[in-house]
Design an enzyme around this catalytic site. Sequence first.
Site, PDB file in Angstrom:
ATOM      1  N   HIS A 135       4.814  -0.396   0.494  1.00 39.10           N
ATOM      2  CA  HIS A 135       6.739  -0.994   0.740  1.00 39.10           C
ATOM      3  C   HIS A 135       6.372  -1.711   2.089  1.00 39.10           C
ATOM      4  O   HIS A 135       6.371  -1.184   3.141  1.00 39.10           O
ATOM      5  CB  HIS A 135       7.514   0.183   0.422  1.00 39.10           C
ATOM      6  CG  HIS A 135       9.185  -1.309   0.503  1.00 39.10           C
ATOM      7  ND1 HIS A 135       9.354  -1.596   0.980  1.00 39.10           N
ATOM      8  CD2 HIS A 135       9.062  -1.525  -0.996  1.00 39.10           C
ATOM      9  CE1 HIS A 135      10.390  -2.529   0.481  1.00 39.10           C
ATOM     10  NE2 HIS A 135       9.941  -2.427  -1.215  1.00 39.10           N
ATOM     11  N   HIS A 141       6.031  -7.877  -5.815  1.00 39.15           N
ATOM     12  CA  HIS A 141       7.318  -8.178  -5.583  1.00 39.15           C
ATOM     13  C   HIS A 141       7.746  -7.585  -7.059  1.00 39.15           C
ATOM     14  O   HIS A 141       6.839  -6.025  -7.402  1.00 39.15           O
ATOM     15  CB  HIS A 141       8.551  -9.621  -5.457  1.00 39.15           C
ATOM     16  CG  HIS A 141       9.814  -9.167  -4.618  1.00 39.15           C
ATOM     17  ND1 HIS A 141      10.052  -7.886  -4.676  1.00 39.15           N
ATOM     18  CD2 HIS A 141      10.516 -10.322  -4.633  1.00 39.15           C
ATOM     19  CE1 HIS A 141      11.229  -8.333  -4.517  1.00 39.15           C
ATOM     20  NE2 HIS A 141      11.713  -9.442  -3.922  1.00 39.15           N
ATOM     21  N   ASP A 170       8.609   0.454  -8.437  1.00 36.81           N
ATOM     22  CA  ASP A 170       7.669  -0.244  -9.851  1.00 36.81           C
ATOM     23  C   ASP A 170       6.731   0.857  -9.993  1.00 36.81           C
ATOM     24  O   ASP A 170       6.085   0.802 -11.191  1.00 36.81           O
ATOM     25  CB  ASP A 170       6.607  -1.114  -9.073  1.00 36.81           C
ATOM     26  CG  ASP A 170       7.860  -2.848  -9.573  1.00 36.81           C
ATOM     27  OD1 ASP A 170       8.877  -2.246  -9.828  1.00 36.81           O
ATOM     28  OD2 ASP A 170       7.668  -3.508  -8.483  1.00 36.81           O
TER      29      ASP A 170
HETATM   30  N1  ACO Z   1      -3.276  -0.275  -2.002  1.00 34.49           N
HETATM   31  C1  ACO Z   1      -3.738  -0.300  -1.077  1.00 34.49           C
HETATM   32  N2  ACO Z   1      -3.733  -1.056  -0.176  1.00 34.49           N
HETATM   33  C2  ACO Z   1      -2.702  -1.183   0.520  1.00 34.49           C
HETATM   34  C3  ACO Z   1      -1.722  -1.094  -0.477  1.00 34.49           C
HETATM   35  C4  ACO Z   1      -1.480  -0.508  -1.993  1.00 34.49           C
HETATM   36  N3  ACO Z   1      -0.664  -0.829  -2.444  1.00 34.49           N
HETATM   37  N4  ACO Z   1      -0.775  -2.288  -0.004  1.00 34.49           N
HETATM   38  C5  ACO Z   1      -1.046  -1.904   1.607  1.00 34.49           C
HETATM   39  N5  ACO Z   1      -2.341  -1.894   1.564  1.00 34.49           N
HETATM   40  C6  ACO Z   1      -3.098  -1.607   2.620  1.00 34.49           C
HETATM   41  C7  ACO Z   1      -3.194  -3.033   3.142  1.00 34.49           C
HETATM   42  O1  ACO Z   1      -4.446  -3.314   2.588  1.00 34.49           O
HETATM   43  C8  ACO Z   1      -3.297  -2.915   4.880  1.00 34.49           C
HETATM   44  O2  ACO Z   1      -4.368  -2.421   5.411  1.00 34.49           O
HETATM   45  P1  ACO Z   1      -5.135  -2.261   6.801  1.00 34.49           P
HETATM   46  O3  ACO Z   1      -3.964  -2.073   7.195  1.00 34.49           O
HETATM   47  O4  ACO Z   1      -6.563  -1.801   6.589  1.00 34.49           O
HETATM   48  O5  ACO Z   1      -5.451  -4.202   6.106  1.00 34.49           O
HETATM   49  C9  ACO Z   1      -2.186  -2.129   5.133  1.00 34.49           C
HETATM   50  O6  ACO Z   1      -2.404  -1.168   3.856  1.00 34.49           O
HETATM   51  C10 ACO Z   1      -0.502  -2.427   5.506  1.00 34.49           C
HETATM   52  O7  ACO Z   1      -0.668  -3.698   3.991  1.00 34.49           O
HETATM   53  P2  ACO Z   1       0.210  -5.005   4.354  1.00 34.49           P
HETATM   54  O8  ACO Z   1      -0.423  -6.128   3.487  1.00 34.49           O
HETATM   55  O9  ACO Z   1      -0.017  -5.673   5.502  1.00 34.49           O
HETATM   56  O10 ACO Z   1       1.185  -4.227   4.426  1.00 34.49           O
HETATM   57  P3  ACO Z   1       2.605  -5.162   3.957  1.00 34.49           P
HETATM   58  O11 ACO Z   1       4.507  -4.642   4.501  1.00 34.49           O
HETATM   59  O12 ACO Z   1       2.600  -6.908   4.125  1.00 34.49           O
HETATM   60  O13 ACO Z   1       3.239  -5.017   2.024  1.00 34.49           O
HETATM   61  C11 ACO Z   1       3.592  -4.573  -0.445  1.00 34.49           C
HETATM   62  C12 ACO Z   1       3.990  -4.592   1.367  1.00 34.49           C
HETATM   63  C13 ACO Z   1       2.607  -6.044  -0.443  1.00 34.49           C
HETATM   64  C14 ACO Z   1       4.068  -3.822  -1.447  1.00 34.49           C
HETATM   65  C15 ACO Z   1       2.001  -4.108  -0.399  1.00 34.49           C
HETATM   66  O14 ACO Z   1       2.190  -2.700   0.100  1.00 34.49           O
HETATM   67  C16 ACO Z   1       1.809  -3.814  -1.365  1.00 34.49           C
HETATM   68  O15 ACO Z   1       0.674  -4.963  -2.003  1.00 34.49           O
HETATM   69  N6  ACO Z   1       1.567  -3.258  -2.110  1.00 34.49           N
HETATM   70  C17 ACO Z   1       1.358  -3.181  -4.076  1.00 34.49           C
HETATM   71  C18 ACO Z   1       2.137  -4.419  -4.645  1.00 34.49           C
HETATM   72  C19 ACO Z   1       3.556  -3.683  -5.049  1.00 34.49           C
HETATM   73  O16 ACO Z   1       3.370  -2.104  -5.367  1.00 34.49           O
HETATM   74  N7  ACO Z   1       4.488  -4.473  -4.824  1.00 34.49           N
HETATM   75  C20 ACO Z   1       5.717  -3.521  -5.715  1.00 34.49           C
HETATM   76  C21 ACO Z   1       6.506  -3.380  -3.560  1.00 34.49           C
HETATM   77  S1  ACO Z   1       8.078  -2.781  -4.190  1.00 34.49           S
HETATM   78  C22 ACO Z   1       9.060  -4.550  -4.022  1.00 34.49           C
HETATM   79  O17 ACO Z   1       9.079  -5.773  -4.329  1.00 34.49           O
HETATM   80  C23 ACO Z   1      10.425  -4.810  -5.892  1.00 34.49           C
END
Ligand code: ACO
Length: 462
Positions: free
Chosen positions: A340, A301, A396
């Site tokens: 996201h 987050h 971010d």
């Molecule tokens: N890098 C690589 N792969 C990713 C990323 C990433 N940043 N984000 C998602 N994925 C992949 C996952 O591995 C998953 O792949 P799969 O289907 O093969 O298993 C798929 O994309 C879906 O990801 P989830 O984790 O299920 O998506 P979710 O909606 O639960 O998570 C989140 C969203 C937490 C923001 C995620 O994209 C992430 O971890 N991003 C990196 C951290 C980040 O930048 N957070 C800030 C978000 S903005 C904010 O809160 C202000």
Amino acid sequence: MNLLGDLTTIGNSDEVVEVFNTNQERPMDAPSGTGKPTLSITDNRTGKTYEVKIEHDTIQATDLRQIKVNADDFGLMTYDPAFMNTASCKSTITYIDGDKGILHYRGYPIEQLAERCSYLEVAYLLIRGELPNKEQLDDWTTHIFAHTYAHENFKKLLEGFRHDAHPMGMFISALASLSTLYPCANRIGDPKERELAAYRLIAKAPTLAAFIYRRSMGFPYAHPDNSLSYAGNFLNMMYRIGEIKYAPHPVLEKTLDVLFILHADHEQNCSTSTMRGVGSSHVDPYSAAAGASAALYGNLHGGANEAVLRMLDEVGSVDKIPAFIKDVKEGKGRLMGFGHRVYKNYDPRASIIKRLADQVFAITGRNPKLDIALELERIALQDDYFIKRKLYPNVDFYSGLIYQAMQFPVAMFPVLFALGRMSGWIAQWAEMITDSEQKIARPRQIYLGHAKRDVPLLIQRS
Ligand code: ACO
């Protein structure tokens, strides 16, 4: 064949309830609907059919409780870990269209708010529902600035932390401690107390943040200068050393103010849901804001802005990017600042921040990590892994580069996020408190543990 559309199953194969998705296009040979805003559900365990109301494209989860096998049955529940498809509230504050990359506060596009308003105007909009006129803004600003000073006890509180304590840990504690100074804030049913808490939280959060920075650096604390703007005063409390009057650089002051606007609210994200969830127990808003800040701290987050900078350091140079991307695709880490839960398109806040970065770098000099970030983005946006999963830069990805160019230590980044988000947390908390449909947040669970059994004596346990 299912004549009404897609069939979704809940439960195991021999306990099937058919839920017909009325949003799906019907097959050509399917009978057309009656237009009635209801959902028909047939429980194949009993053969009974139920009709539940659809309102705002949503059904009430509690309407499913009437679906029972027998009178003693608890009734049907929904299972939704991480709230992927569950609305926990009705809200009039923030609208997001994740597929189109649209963000509105109270109906106003984020792009226009960032261009035409100050953070305090946006805070007023979020909390009071409409943009202030000149007189209302003056009154709002006067009330907020009347509360910028922090109790001297904070210095003692901060001195209790180890010299290398993370600023966010200190910030969470400092917010929680506000409840000890203003115990009347637990009268959450009193609009006057809610208003006072809103002024105090918005006014004092930057003071606490700047004090935390000064404590980490070993600098003397700098008190608020209420003749400056909200962002200008924060820069003053952060960086004034020796000057009688601190004069913030107007471009950096404006940039910080815009960053606060961009972070101000984002509907039911993790920290805001925490603010609502903690607040639903009727605890005071300072304690709830401490809980929200704790939720924000995590890397997935608001901690992501810090994690992005650490990731850019780890990548080190542009030539290392292909190897880094390969590792991410193999699941060895995440591309921080990408992806996201709601946006499946470019985060509109990231587009604005990218433009702001150019203005800041024109003054501070270019952050050398920008080249790595730009190249990471270019490669990721062309790569099938990211395209297939609709992973785009989020708020971010570029914000940390600006913060770093403005001399904020990396560990302060999540605190900066919290300063902007404070007005959104307050608006959402107040909406929840005044919503007659809300109750204490208390999800259900599916219990899969042992059935009742007797406790063996210690000597009987192997
Ligand atoms: N890098 C690589 N792969 C990713 C990323 C990433 N940043 N984000 C998602 N994925 C992949 C996952 O591995 C998953 O792949 P799969 O289907 O093969 O298993 C798929 O994309 C879906 O990801 P989830 O984790 O299920 O998506 P979710 O909606 O639960 O998570 C989140 C969203 C937490 C923001 C995620 O994209 C992430 O971890 N991003 C990196 C951290 C980040 O930048 N957070 C800030 C978000 S903005 C904010 O809160 C202000």
